[in-house]
Enzyme design. Structure first.
Site, short mmCIF file in Angstrom:
data_model
loop_
_atom_site.label_atom_id
_atom_site.label_comp_id
_atom_site.label_asym_id
_atom_site.label_seq_id
_atom_site.Cartn_x
_atom_site.Cartn_y
_atom_site.Cartn_z
N ARG A 244 0.50 -1.13 -0.33
CA ARG A 244 -0.14 -0.25 0.03
C ARG A 244 0.75 1.25 0.24
O ARG A 244 0.67 2.20 -1.05
CB ARG A 244 -0.90 -0.08 0.67
N ASN B 225 -10.47 -4.01 -1.43
CA ASN B 225 -10.43 -3.66 -2.36
C ASN B 225 -9.61 -3.68 -3.88
O ASN B 225 -8.43 -4.21 -3.49
CB ASN B 225 -10.29 -2.27 -1.79
N CYS C 285 -19.36 -2.16 0.77
CA CYS C 285 -17.89 -0.72 1.27
C CYS C 285 -18.89 0.12 2.44
O CYS C 285 -19.56 0.08 2.97
CB CYS C 285 -18.19 0.90 0.11
N TYR D 164 -14.50 10.52 -1.42
CA TYR D 164 -12.73 9.81 -2.88
C TYR D 164 -12.77 10.77 -4.35
O TYR D 164 -12.22 10.40 -5.22
CB TYR D 164 -12.99 8.11 -3.49
#
Length: 439
Positions: A90, A144, A164, A244
């Protein structure tokens, strides 16, 4: 009822366990299996999970195992919460895209593609093993990028629904502000995973009064601060974008910000070290406050609601975990939930097999999207553009090749230039070679 959680050694898991314990009337679990290859970490999480169940009087049994096949055998539902490559991968997703002037984020843009490439083959392998041991099991995907992963599962013929926590976070926030129960708040939530807008906030159900104009008028400043967008943008749109959308509406500003501070992955890795130390304390029998900073708010309640609806019997007409109950035992989850599932004509400008994130009617047969009003091109255009990218991203995840990676990156609305796509392709492959069988 038996549930299995693949990725059960995650520091998120105590949040999930807390929800299972509090909402045992909604989802009466007899056996919960936490599956994870990281045995030492799994035992820390498993020990705390057992103590949480014991403190809250849950009669269910919690089992930990690194044997995937044994863990999922006989499970009614399997929850996937994987992070292939861990926080180290990540951290890379959040940093190398910045070298090309693009946003570094684990689910959006080039970092999101890298995660999809690492994750889809692993998830499909797990799903095939679930199908061999129990073909009737539901797969609930939290992994994800949820939209791409869910589409991969559905295309392979698995009984899968993606989930989600963005929508349930808004629902809880506005229920509190409006002084109503969460089950009374129905969101007109439309888009793709991590690309959604709230077009309405209705009290009482899909046909209820839309109070979104009131929310924007009275709480617009607070919402703008939370979303890190100007209040004027919310007023002009008249809708509430998910956080987002800032990666799209303020991309260059975000890139500049990300270049001035440590990655979110670095912050989370430090939190995880602290959390695992806490989990090892035999006196700890509840989720620690620090876990709230880890992310995933209301993750457990969304999971319970969805699993209860998929596995339960809603003929009793009872409310799900977000309701207040009406006497007697509640059976099944909420009839309408925001999930990721096939489009099937809901958004007419997308293919039927696109995976969208909308309100759906959920029951034992799966999720059926509710009707959605015609969208303005401001929204439908971006949704269609990102769906095209997701098509190419899934092709790259399933079949590999540098050319497929390049095309997916070139198609992404946050990239779209050949020189940036070339540079990102080279970096993506270099940083993920150990996870890409074709590289």
């Amino acid at each position: 009822m038996k549930l299995a959680v693949v990725g059960g050694g995650s520091t998120y898991t105590p949040e999930l366990i807390d929800g299972f314990a509090r909402l045992r009337e909604v989802l009466p679990i007899e056996e919960l299996v936490l599956v994870d290859p990281a045995a030492e970490r799994l035992e820390l999480v498993g020990g705390l999970a057992r103590r949480i169940f014991a403190k809250q009087g849950h009669p269910g049994r919690i089992v930990t195992t690194s044997d995937l096949d044994a863990g999922v055998e006989g499970a009614d539902a399997v929850l996937l919460q994987l992070r292939v490559g861990g926080q180290a991968a990540r951290n890379q997703d959040e940093t190398w895209p910045l070298e090309c002037g693009c946003v570094g984020q684990e689910t959006t843009g080039a970092g999101g593609l890298a995660k999809a490439l690492r994750t889809v083959p692993v998830v499909l392998d797990i799903a095939e093993r679930v199908r061999r041991t129990n073909p009737d099991a539901w797969i609930i995907d939290f992994t994800n990028p949820v939209g791409i992963v869910t589409r991969a599962l559905l295309q392979a013929g698995h009984k899968a629904v993606g989930l989600c926590n963005v929508a349930i976070g808004f629902q809880r926030r506005w229920a509190s502000a409006l002084g109503v129960t969460p089950s009374q708040v129905h969101l007109d939530h439309v888009g793709l995973n991590h690309l959604t807008w709230e077009f309405g906030v209705r009290i009482g159900g899909p046909e209820g009064e839309n109070v979104l104009p009131k929310i924007l008028a009275e709480g617009g400043d607070e919402l703008a601060d939370m979303l890190k967008l100007p209040r004027s943008v919310l007023d002009r749109l008249g809708v509430v974008p998910s956080y987002y959308l800032r990666y799209f509406y303020a991309h260059d500003e975000v890139v500049r910000e990300l270049g001035t501070k440590p990655s979110r992955a670095a912050e989370v890795a430090e939190m995880e070290r602290q959390l695992l130390a806490m989990y090892g304390d035999p006196a700890l029998d509840e989720k620690p406050e620090l876990l709230a900073k880890r992310g995933g708010a209301y993750y457990s309640e969304a999971a319970v609601d969805l699993a209860a609806s998929l596995l339960g019997d809603q003929r009793g007409g009872a409310e799900g975990p977000s309701g207040t109950g009406g006497g007697g035992r509640r059976v099944g989850g909420s009839p309408h939930q925001v999930v990721n599932t096939y489009n099937n004509g809901t958004l007419p400008f997308l293919p039927d097999d696109a995976v969208i994130e909308v309100q759906a009617r959920v029951g034992r047969e799966g999720a059926v999207p509710l009707a959605v009003p015609k969208l303005d091109p401001l929204y439908s255009g971006l949704i269609a553009h990102v769906t095209a990218y997701e098509d190419l991203a899934l092709e790259a995840a399933l079949h590999g090749s540098r050319d497929r990676v390049f095309k997916a990156l070139l198609a992404h609305p946050l990239i779209g230039q050949y020189d940036a796509a070339e540079g990102l392709t080279d970096r993506l492959i270099a940083h993920n070679r150990e996870h890409l069988a074709w590289a």
